[in-house]
Design an enzyme around this catalytic site. Structure first.
Site, mmCIF file in Angstrom:
data_model
loop_
_atom_site.group_PDB
_atom_site.id
_atom_site.type_symbol
_atom_site.label_atom_id
_atom_site.label_comp_id
_atom_site.label_asym_id
_atom_site.label_seq_id
_atom_site.Cartn_x
_atom_site.Cartn_y
_atom_site.Cartn_z
ATOM 1 N N ASP A 118 -3.182 16.325 -9.572
ATOM 2 C CA ASP A 118 -2.480 15.447 -8.749
ATOM 3 C C ASP A 118 -0.903 15.913 -8.768
ATOM 4 O O ASP A 118 -0.439 15.754 -9.911
ATOM 5 C CB ASP A 118 -2.677 14.053 -8.843
ATOM 6 N N ARG A 150 1.388 14.568 -6.879
ATOM 7 C CA ARG A 150 2.140 13.585 -6.065
ATOM 8 C C ARG A 150 3.387 12.915 -7.075
ATOM 9 O O ARG A 150 3.135 13.022 -8.201
ATOM 10 C CB ARG A 150 1.587 12.450 -5.563
ATOM 11 N N GLU A 180 1.808 15.608 1.645
ATOM 12 C CA GLU A 180 0.264 16.311 2.202
ATOM 13 C C GLU A 180 -0.139 16.872 0.860
ATOM 14 O O GLU A 180 0.332 17.623 0.005
ATOM 15 C CB GLU A 180 0.649 16.973 3.179
ATOM 16 N N GLY A 181 -1.531 16.749 1.173
ATOM 17 C CA GLY A 181 -2.398 17.300 -0.005
ATOM 18 C C GLY A 181 -2.373 17.160 -1.572
ATOM 19 O O GLY A 181 -2.137 18.007 -2.328
ATOM 20 N N ARG A 182 -2.024 15.724 -1.637
ATOM 21 C CA ARG A 182 -1.731 15.482 -2.989
ATOM 22 C C ARG A 182 -0.330 16.223 -3.605
ATOM 23 O O ARG A 182 -0.249 16.345 -4.813
ATOM 24 C CB ARG A 182 -2.961 15.594 -4.004
ATOM 25 N N ARG A 242 0.735 -1.246 -0.016
ATOM 26 C CA ARG A 242 -0.170 -0.016 -0.080
ATOM 27 C C ARG A 242 0.935 1.118 0.046
ATOM 28 O O ARG A 242 1.974 1.542 0.778
ATOM 29 C CB ARG A 242 -0.844 0.114 1.100
ATOM 30 N N VAL A 243 0.807 2.127 -0.924
ATOM 31 C CA VAL A 243 1.465 3.284 -1.243
ATOM 32 C C VAL A 243 0.539 4.545 -0.785
ATOM 33 O O VAL A 243 -0.433 4.907 -1.427
ATOM 34 C CB VAL A 243 2.120 3.677 -2.554
ATOM 35 N N HIS A 244 0.733 5.052 0.407
ATOM 36 C CA HIS A 244 -0.070 5.948 1.219
ATOM 37 C C HIS A 244 0.554 7.329 1.364
ATOM 38 O O HIS A 244 1.482 7.273 2.097
ATOM 39 C CB HIS A 244 -0.692 5.349 2.520
ATOM 40 N N GLN A 254 -8.782 4.485 4.694
ATOM 41 C CA GLN A 254 -8.060 3.663 3.820
ATOM 42 C C GLN A 254 -6.575 3.134 4.594
ATOM 43 O O GLN A 254 -5.903 2.265 4.205
ATOM 44 C CB GLN A 254 -7.353 4.533 2.626
ATOM 45 N N CYS A 286 -8.869 9.013 3.936
ATOM 46 C CA CYS A 286 -7.996 8.804 3.921
ATOM 47 C C CYS A 286 -7.397 7.981 5.035
ATOM 48 O O CYS A 286 -6.515 6.832 5.022
ATOM 49 C CB CYS A 286 -6.847 9.959 3.887
#
Length: 376
Positions: free
Chosen positions: A298, A300, A264-266, A221-223, A242, A239
């Site tokens: 996005d 990220r 944080e925040g995408r 899982r990449v969180h 998840q 979030c």
């Protein structure tokens, strides 16, 4: 006998001065409200971030620029103002007061003054990249510099090559700092592995649940961090759900790895996220709110995730995600993604529209109506 002073030696010879370090220093200068100079051959651009500027600093910049300065806005922000331009726009600022700039840069229902508007270019985009490294809003006050001496000569200088090489180095240069067992509620004994690297040498965490076979197909899982949801239980997103359900799923699958990324925040940072929350409170969805601030849907990046997986010896993964774009980023970086497992959270009145936006506009594999029916 008196101590002798050390011989003067260039610090770059002793400690190195990589492109990534120069990028870090440039981002720090912008956050402190000081200009930097970006160079590409004979071309030079002095730039400062409106987000960290003060009235006095802006006035000093305007004087040093001989009133030739302008405000660069990104393509997403320009489009919210009714101007479609893939390179963003430049708005001439001669005679403009500092107090007028926030409306142009990130406020809703702003209007662009008629007249001096031009197309941005690659130098402007480079300035936005430095602001992104510093987690600042991408609204830049800039001026093109001619040949010879200028009032900006004492500012930190950064080249296009620095930005290219620095981004590559930042995504590769991660090292394991420490590992330690941590018992987690309802999950059991896990191991936290802390990695350090990237711009500003931020710490990133890999949580190894159970005893996965790292040489086989590893559930991952990449969180991305979400302070409001993960820690405080915000109802505006899923979030936190998840995160916790991802950990439980890794346990159910016999073990795996959760990568907890500091973005944080995408990828826009906590300050920009809170600004976007304000617009969402007024009725905008997450993508339109970020566009008002100048961001894409996005922001990220996943270089740190790839670096940590490789440091752990993981090459093949089963990805816990609803986001096909995340899967593609990892595949493009050489990680073999052999399948995906959905991870959903509880749907609330507060986050329903947020989840529908994910599905309709960001391509996430979410059937919100089916999830609502299943919860009833």
């Amino acid at each position: 006998m008196s101590a002798q002073s050390p011989s003067p030696v260039s610090t770059s010879l002793c400690f190195g001065e990589t492109a990534a370090i120069r990028c870090e220093r440039a981002a720090a200068e912008l956050r402190a409200g000081r200009p930097v100079v970006i160079a590409d051959g004979a071309r030079r651009l002095a730039t400062t971030a409106l987000d960290s500027s003060s009235p006095a600093g802006f006035e000093a910049f305007a004087q040093a620029a001989a009133q030739q300065h302008y405000l660069h806005l990104t393509a997403p922000r320009a489009q919210t103002l009714g101007i479609v331009n893939a390179q963003g726009i430049r708005i001439a600022l001669a005679g403009q007061a500092f107090a007028t700039l926030p409306a142009l840069a990130y406020l809703r229902d702003a209007s662009v003054p008629a007249g001096d508007i031009a197309t941005g270019n690659d130098m402007d985009n480079a300035s936005v990249e430095v602001a992104r490294l510093g987690l600042l809003l991408p609204a830049m006050v800039s001026v093109e510099l001619g040949e010879g001496r200028t009032p900006f000569d004492g500012c930190l200088h950064l080249t296009f090559d620095d930005l290219r090489e620095g981004a590559h180095q930042a995504g590769q240069d991660y090292e394991l700092v420490t590992r330690s067992p941590v018992p987690l509620r309802d999950v059991g004994m896990s191991e936290f592995a802390v990695f350090r690297g990237g711009v500003a040498q931020r710490d990133q965490v890999a949580v190894i649940v159970g005893k996965p076979d790292l040489q086989g197909v590893v559930p991952v899982r990449v969180h991305s961090s979400c302070l409001t949801g993960d820690l405080f239980g915000s109802l505006k997103c899923d979030c936190g759900d998840q995160l916790r359900r991802g950990l439980h799923t890794l346990k159910e699958l016999g073990g795996g790895v959760l990568l907890y990324l500091d973005q944080e925040g995408r990828g826009t940072g906590i300050a920009a996220k809170m600004r976007a929350y304000g617009y969402q409170h007024e009725g905008l969805d997450t993508i339109d709110a970020d566009a008002l601030l100048g961001f894409g849907a996005d922001e990220r990046r996943y270089g740190s995730a790839v670096a940590m997986l490789r440091a752990l010896g993981v090459e093949r993964i089963q990805l816990l995600t609803n986001n096909p774009t995340k899967m593609q980023h990892l595949r493009n970086a050489g990680i073999e993604v052999v399948g995906c497992v959905p991870v959903t959270g509880e749907i609330t009145a507060e986050n329903e529209q947020y989840l529908r936006t994910k599905a309709a506009r960001a391509g996430h594999h979410l059937d919100v109506d089916a999830l609502i029916m299943a919860a009833q």
